[in-house]
Design an enzyme around this catalytic site. Structure first.
Site, short mmCIF file in Angstrom:
data_model
loop_
_atom_site.label_atom_id
_atom_site.label_comp_id
_atom_site.label_asym_id
_atom_site.label_seq_id
_atom_site.Cartn_x
_atom_site.Cartn_y
_atom_site.Cartn_z
N PRO A 89 18.35 77.81 30.34
CA PRO A 89 18.98 78.87 29.54
C PRO A 89 18.48 78.95 28.10
CG PRO A 89 20.33 76.92 29.42
CD PRO A 89 19.12 76.55 30.24
N ASP A 90 17.30 78.46 27.81
CA ASP A 90 16.84 78.33 26.43
C ASP A 90 16.90 79.63 25.64
OD1 ASP A 90 15.62 76.38 28.30
OD2 ASP A 90 14.83 75.48 26.48
N HIS A 91 16.34 80.70 26.20
CA HIS A 91 16.25 81.96 25.45
C HIS A 91 17.64 82.56 25.21
CE1 HIS A 91 11.87 82.07 25.69
NE2 HIS A 91 11.98 81.67 26.94
#
Length: 767
Positions: A551-553
């Protein structure tokens, strides 16, 4: 934690005309304290709901609308009166519909020039594709995500949950709050033409965005589809009672693994310190698999963490929810979603000043006064470049993807972003020589300046603190405890600058049993049950989430949203604040409807969303090798539209028809007929597709320190008063050290040279 909680958007008046999955935007605003009112207006609004349905309750809609007032407005004069008292209007009428004509957002823009209007549609309203329709599989296909999901030779695998809508909602919320902050400064609102497809492409797994450190500097768009190689990046390994995922990327991680395995002679050669050597060694992976086979998940987690080898059990969703960490963090709370329907619901995805930012915790937002303006920002000189965050300075101490994107969003919107770094602990996205540049780093750090400061020294920390005095926001995503050790935590920085806003992001949050775990996105996915869900139904051990950067972005968007919301509160109170983001909890929030439905069905409630075996809601092959199209029939109207094109609606007939057409041709025919369909696009196909060309979605950049031109994202927001992102190129480490030291620290040339000689400051040597 303070004793009282002042929600950052308290007093902001929002009217929400939306229905369907993008009601998630209103949820984000309500949890940050805004006074959100859902309006139901005849001829304009619809009641599209989102399941799963339990006891006839649409669970996702119930979660998104929980605690938000609904007002039915039949009188046009009353509607106009509400608009006159609002700050933000959110709407998602379908382009070309009678509702769009009746609402007429352009008329509203003229009539209420101070109003910020977020106009949401599947494909935007300013292009030839405006009447096309999207669904979760269609957005996955057209964002290129599906081309990277699944095993080559099989159909692409649709990821779990309704991710395109969840991540797009976060992107929409960031852009809206940025425009609203600027409206408080200038008095002028704007109309945002927001496309769900744009938001999904930019925020889920962007093909031309920053990539994880395992990519070795190779852009997502250039990575070859190789399932075996992907599994080596973050390998999932069978063990005594299931599976674990490991991260053995950095040299120190490999040396920890080597010691943990008993320093086997066959892998003692120093060449194994290099990532490429390890990836090319099937013998090494086999040895690690053998080493893990007789150990439990819990043993491997504990021993791996002790040896500095990030390790996480691959949990089921149920196991994750019952884990001590999430219980201790109190992320879920039982709420009554409808009469007699009580289910667990997330208590906000941001922690503000140590409190869960949630409407479940907040004081009544209706009691607060509306913000009157932006006295702090209005007093500053503004360059006038047409960007909403001009005049704001951000200190960026972030690393890897979350760190890159959070700061980059500010830079794209006009803020002066100063990245503090040092070669002793370089950003993991910096791959190769100090004077080289890769596409992932260039994409994540454009529109930033870099100053090299050795913050291991007291003198270096003092210069960083002097920069804090001149800044508005500090961004970090260290493991909990590191910011405190560097003197860059909120408790320290608020004494230096009471107006500072500090945002920290970490894998599992700032406290709880797992807080100090070494965390990477793939390990977080494993720990929260997401990896276990991302499999083919007929092969539950395929684990197809290896290459996706999630889920980085989207966690970066939640961080940016929290920061801008705190800047809004600062205009009201004069004080700064802190926000903490748990990447694991962001991910769990996207599974909230499934979690609630499972709990309810386990408690005896009845669900009615069971899929049918012959539903036309899947991937179909098209003419050409490994060529696919997503077709989704939602209702009887879609079914009849499909029948007019194909002549029948059974799966065999549809498959026979798609195989006679190219994926683009099939998509265009079906969309023209009103059937939501999307060609499974590969990353390199996106920039030349007509839709993205018309939306100015990409641009090519020749970086002076890059070997080849880089394809980059371009426009982040479509509205009247916001310019395209600046063209500032990503810096080398410390490239602007002298410039920043002179401009902001007030040092002269002799002082700067002396600090370089002692290693407190550094600048790259470019031959």
């Amino acid at each position: 934690m303070t004793d009282t909680y002042d929600p950052p958007l308290r007093g902001t008046r929002i009217l929400d005309l939306t229905s369907g999955p993008m009601t998630a935007v209103g949820r984000l605003f309500a949890d940050l304290g805004a006074h959100v009112t859902v309006l139901r207006v005849p001829g304009i609004t619809h009641d599209d709901v989102v399941g799963p349905h339990i006891d006839d309750v649409p669970i996702q809609t119930a979660i998104n609308r929980h605690g938000i007032a609904v007002l039915h407005v039949d009188d046009p004069a009353a509607f106009e009166g509400l608009l006159a008292g609002a700050d933000i209007l959110i709407e998602n009428t379908r382009p070309g519909s009678a509702a769009e004509t009746e609402l007429s957002v352009r008329r509203l823009r003229e009539r209420y020039p101070a109003l910020v209007i977020l106009s949401i549609s599947d494909f935007g309203r300013d292009n030839d594709y405006r009447s096309w329709q999207g669904t979760t599989p269609v957005f996955h296909a057209l964002s290129s995500e599906l081309s990277r999901s699944g095993i080559p030779g099989r159909e692409p695998l649709i990821p779990p949950a309704e991710l395109p809508y969840h991540v797009a909602a976060a992107q929409a919320a960031v852009m809206t709050t940025a425009v609203y902050l600027d409206r408080l400064r200038t008095g002028e609102g704007d109309l945002i033409d927001f496309s769900v497809l744009d938001g999904a492409m930019q925020t889920l797994d962007p093909p031309f965005g920053s990539a994880g450190s395992a990519s070795a500097g190779v852009a997502v768009s250039a990575q070859q589809r190789d399932f075996n190689a992907e599994q080596q990046r973050y390998p999932i390994i069978a063990c005594k009672d299931g599976h674990v995922r490991m991260c053995i990327l950095a040299k120190r991680q490999w040396q920890g693994m080597f010691a943990w395995m008993g320093s086997p002679e066959e892998f003692a050669d120093p060449s194994y310190d290099k990532l490429g050597k390890r990836f090319r060694s099937p013998e090494l992976l086999a040895a690690i698999q053998h080493f893990c086979a007789d150990k439990t998940r819990a043993e491997l987690e504990a021993q791996g963490q002790a040896h500095g080898v990030p390790t996480a059990a691959v949990l089921t969703l149920s196991e994750a929810l019952n884990a001590e960490h999430f219980t201790a963090r109190g992320f879920f709370r039982d709420v009554e979603l409808a009469s007699g329907v009580v289910a667990p619901m997330p208590v906000g995805v941001s922690e503000i000043d140590g409190h869960r930012a949630s409407a479940l915790n907040a004081p009544d937002p209706a009691e607060a006064d509306r913000p009157a303006g932006a006295p702090l920002l209005k007093a500053r000189e503004r360059p006038g470049e047409g960007l909403p965050l001009e005049g704001i300075r951000v200190l960026d101490l972030g690393v890897i993807v979350v760190g890159a994107d959070t700061g980059r969003l500010f830079g794209d919107l006009g803020a002066d972003v100063v990245k503090i770094e040092h070669s002793a602990h370089p950003d993991g996205l910096r791959i190769g020589k100090p004077t080289s540049m890769t596409q992932p780093f260039a994409a994540g750090h454009r529109n930033k300046r870099s100053i090299g400061i050795d913050m291991r020294t007291a003198e270096g920390r003092e210069y960083a603190h002097r920069l804090v005095k001149l800044s508005d926001v500090v961004l970090t995503n260290y493991k909990p405890g590191v910011a405190e050790a560097l003197g860059m935590d909120y408790a320290t920085l608020k004494e230096i600058n009471p107006g500072i806003v500090v945002v920290d992001s970490s894998a599992f949050g700032p406290n709880g049993p797992w807080a100090k775990r070494l965390g990477y996105g793939p390990l977080v996915r494993a720990a929260v049950g997401f990896t276990n869900l991302w499999t083919y139904p007929d092969d539950p051990e395929t684990f197809c989430d290896t290459v996706t950067v999630y889920p980085d972005h989207v966690a970066a968007r939640i961080g940016a949203l929290s920061a801008i919301a705190l800047l809004l509160r600062r205009e009201r109170t004069g004080a700064g604040g802190s926000a903490s983001i748990s990447q694991a909890e962001v991910m769990l929030s996207h599974l909230a409807a499934d979690i609630a439905a499972d709990a309810l069905q386990g408690g005896g409630h009845t669900g009615d969303d069971a899929p049918t075996g012959d539903a036309v809601w899947r991937l179909f092959p098209t003419a050409g090798e490994d060529s696919w199209i997503a077709i989704t029939v939602r209702d009887e109207a879609d079914r009849e539209a499909l029948r007019t094109v194909v002549g029948a609606v059974d799966l065999d007939a549809v498959r026979a028809w798609t195989t006679r057409h190219s994926k683009i041709e099939a998509m265009e025919i079906l969309q023209d007929a009103g059937v939501p369909a999307g060609a499974v696009m590969h990353a390199n196909e996106l920039p030349s597709w007509g839709y993205y060309e018309q939306r100015r979605a990409f641009r090519e950049e020749l970086h002076p320190h890059g070997d080849v031109p880089f394809m980059m994202e371009n426009v982040q927001i479509h509205c009247d008063h916001v310019a395209d992102p600046p063209l500032g190129q990503a810096p080398l480490l410390g490239e602007q050290t002298a410039e920043i030291a002179t401009e902001l620290l007030g040092l002269d040339a002799a002082q700067i040279e002396e600090l370089h000689e002692r290693g407190v400051l550094e600048t790259p040597t470019v031959s």
